[in-house]
Design an enzyme around this catalytic site. Structure first.
Site, short mmCIF file in Angstrom:
data_model
loop_
_atom_site.label_atom_id
_atom_site.label_comp_id
_atom_site.label_asym_id
_atom_site.label_seq_id
_atom_site.Cartn_x
_atom_site.Cartn_y
_atom_site.Cartn_z
N ASP A 193 -3.88 -8.43 -4.68
CA ASP A 193 -3.35 -7.08 -4.87
C ASP A 193 -4.42 -6.07 -5.29
O ASP A 193 -4.11 -5.05 -5.89
CB ASP A 193 -2.22 -7.11 -5.93
CG ASP A 193 -2.70 -7.69 -7.25
OD1 ASP A 193 -3.83 -8.21 -7.32
OD2 ASP A 193 -1.94 -7.61 -8.23
N ARG A 209 3.25 -11.50 -8.43
CA ARG A 209 3.59 -10.37 -9.31
C ARG A 209 4.26 -9.24 -8.51
O ARG A 209 5.32 -9.48 -7.95
CB ARG A 209 2.33 -9.86 -10.03
CG ARG A 209 2.64 -9.22 -11.37
CD ARG A 209 1.37 -8.73 -12.03
NE ARG A 209 0.59 -9.82 -12.57
CZ ARG A 209 0.75 -10.31 -13.80
NH1 ARG A 209 1.65 -9.81 -14.58
NH2 ARG A 209 0.00 -11.30 -14.22
O1 F6P Z 1 -1.55 -12.71 -11.50
C1 F6P Z 1 -1.47 -14.06 -11.19
C2 F6P Z 1 -0.10 -14.60 -11.53
O2 F6P Z 1 -0.07 -15.98 -11.20
C3 F6P Z 1 1.08 -13.86 -10.87
O3 F6P Z 1 1.26 -14.22 -9.52
C4 F6P Z 1 2.20 -14.23 -11.78
O4 F6P Z 1 3.20 -13.24 -11.76
C5 F6P Z 1 1.54 -14.30 -13.14
O5 F6P Z 1 0.16 -14.48 -12.91
C6 F6P Z 1 2.04 -15.40 -14.03
O6 F6P Z 1 1.40 -15.27 -15.25
P1 F6P Z 1 1.45 -16.36 -16.40
O7 F6P Z 1 0.54 -17.48 -16.02
O8 F6P Z 1 0.96 -15.64 -17.61
O9 F6P Z 1 2.86 -16.82 -16.50
#
Ligand code: F6P
Length: 324
Positions: A130, A172
């Site tokens: 992104d 995300r």
């Molecule tokens: O930004 C990378 C990501 O894996 C996203 O795709 C996802 O929404 C988020 O991080 C999940 O974050 P965490 O590991 O903090 O749950």
């Protein structure tokens, strides 16, 4: 420039290690001392800073995760935290920084540069793809292939039982992972945040399903405006209202963040890592090293953070043509 530091921040992504390796080895090749900061911005604040040698990055190119660990720092959001980080870097004599991460990492790096002026270059490390200023981000290709492998397996069991599967993938606010594994996995529908999801159309197609095919895979990007896969499945199931149809949800989750990086991610990571160090040497700063149309480019943090990267039009068309 005599001393630089490298760190990883935000969600880890496969290929971050290959990027660290390229930063460390390019710096050494150029006669620069290189330091690794563990735990991202928190580590910077706490002085978790260690000299790295060529052997520090041996045998890591194929490994997922990040040897420098990662974190999302609350303290770095405060001026006090950033002052501490600056003091730590000063005490080590650090004159340049390579920040590997996504838009949160670059937002922090931009503010830090504006406040303290230490030259900083970013490398795009996130599975979400992104970031404006690079065609692909480090980790995206691996995440798509991981999701694809899972979808292939789900398709086997979906077909065996004539079931309709909603598969939720990460990303995300971006639908890139969903679109690419949707196309590659032959999904009947792909739901992404960038385009309005037409649930009526999905319901209509699923009602007619028995006439054409008996099972279906619907890929849902976690940021879709209709909700997560579970919620969407409930809405669709209600409207389809057919007891003979079985609906299932699979949320792939963090499995998409791990695993050995693909060749494409290793090469991209190595190119960006080298470009970041070369950029610092050549006076570039407050920007990200990425790859656009096959060439290394530098894009200001401001653009990387501020501009959106739309999904490719022909990808969306493909989904429409190749779906149900
Ligand atoms: O930004 C990378 C990501 O894996 C996203 O795709 C996802 O929404 C988020 O991080 C999940 O974050 P965490 O590991 O903090 O749950």
């Amino acid at each position: 420039m005599k001393k630089i530091a490298v760190f990883t921040s935000g969600g880890d992504a496969p290929g971050m290690n290959a990027c660290i390796r390229a930063v460390v080895r390019t710096a050494i090749f150029r006669g620069i001392e290189v330091y690794g900061i563990t735990y991202g911005y928190d580590g910077m604040i706490n002085g978790n800073i260690k000299r790295m040698q060529s052997h520090s990055v041996s045998n890591i190119i194929q490994r997922g995760g990040t040897i420098l660990k990662s974190a999302r720092s609350e303290s770095f959001r405060t001026k006090e935290g950033r002052q501490k980080a600056y003091d730590q870097l000063k005490s080590f004599g650090i004159e340049g920084i390579v920040a590997i991460g996504g838009d949160g990492t670059f937002t922090g790096a931009k503010i830090f540069f504006e406040e303290f002026g230490i030259p900083t270059i970013g490398c795009p490390g996130t599975i979400d793809n992104d970031i404006y200023g690079t065609d692909y981000t480090i980790g995206f290709d691996t995440a798509v292939n991981t999701a694809l492998e899972a979808i292939d397996k789900i398709r086997d069991t979906a077909a065996a039982h004539d079931r309709i599967f909603f598969v939720e993938v990460m990303g995300r606010d971006s639908g890139y992972i969903a679109v690419e594994c949707g196309i590659g996995g032959g999904a009947e529908f792909v739901m992404v945040p960038e385009t309005e999801t037409d649930l009526k159309k999905v319901v209509k197609s699923l009602k007619n399903l028995r006439k054409s095919k008996s099972s279906s895979i619907i890929v849902v990007a976690e940021g879709d405006e209709e909700g997560n896969a579970e919620l969407i499945m409930d809405k669709v199931k209600d409207k389809v209202n057919d007891e003979d149809k079985e609906f299932k949800v699979t949320t792939l989750g963090h499995i998409q963040r791990g695993g050995n990086p693909t060749a494409r991610d290793r090469v991209l990571a190595s190119r960006c890592g080298m470009a970041a160090v070369e950029g610092l040497i050549n006076g570039e700063s407050n920007c990200m090293a990425g790859v656009v149309n096959g060439d290394v480019t530098y894009t200001s943090f401001e653009d990387c953070i501020g501009k959106t990267k739309p999904l490719k039009g022909d990808h969306l068309k493909l989904i429409e043509i190749l779906s149900i």
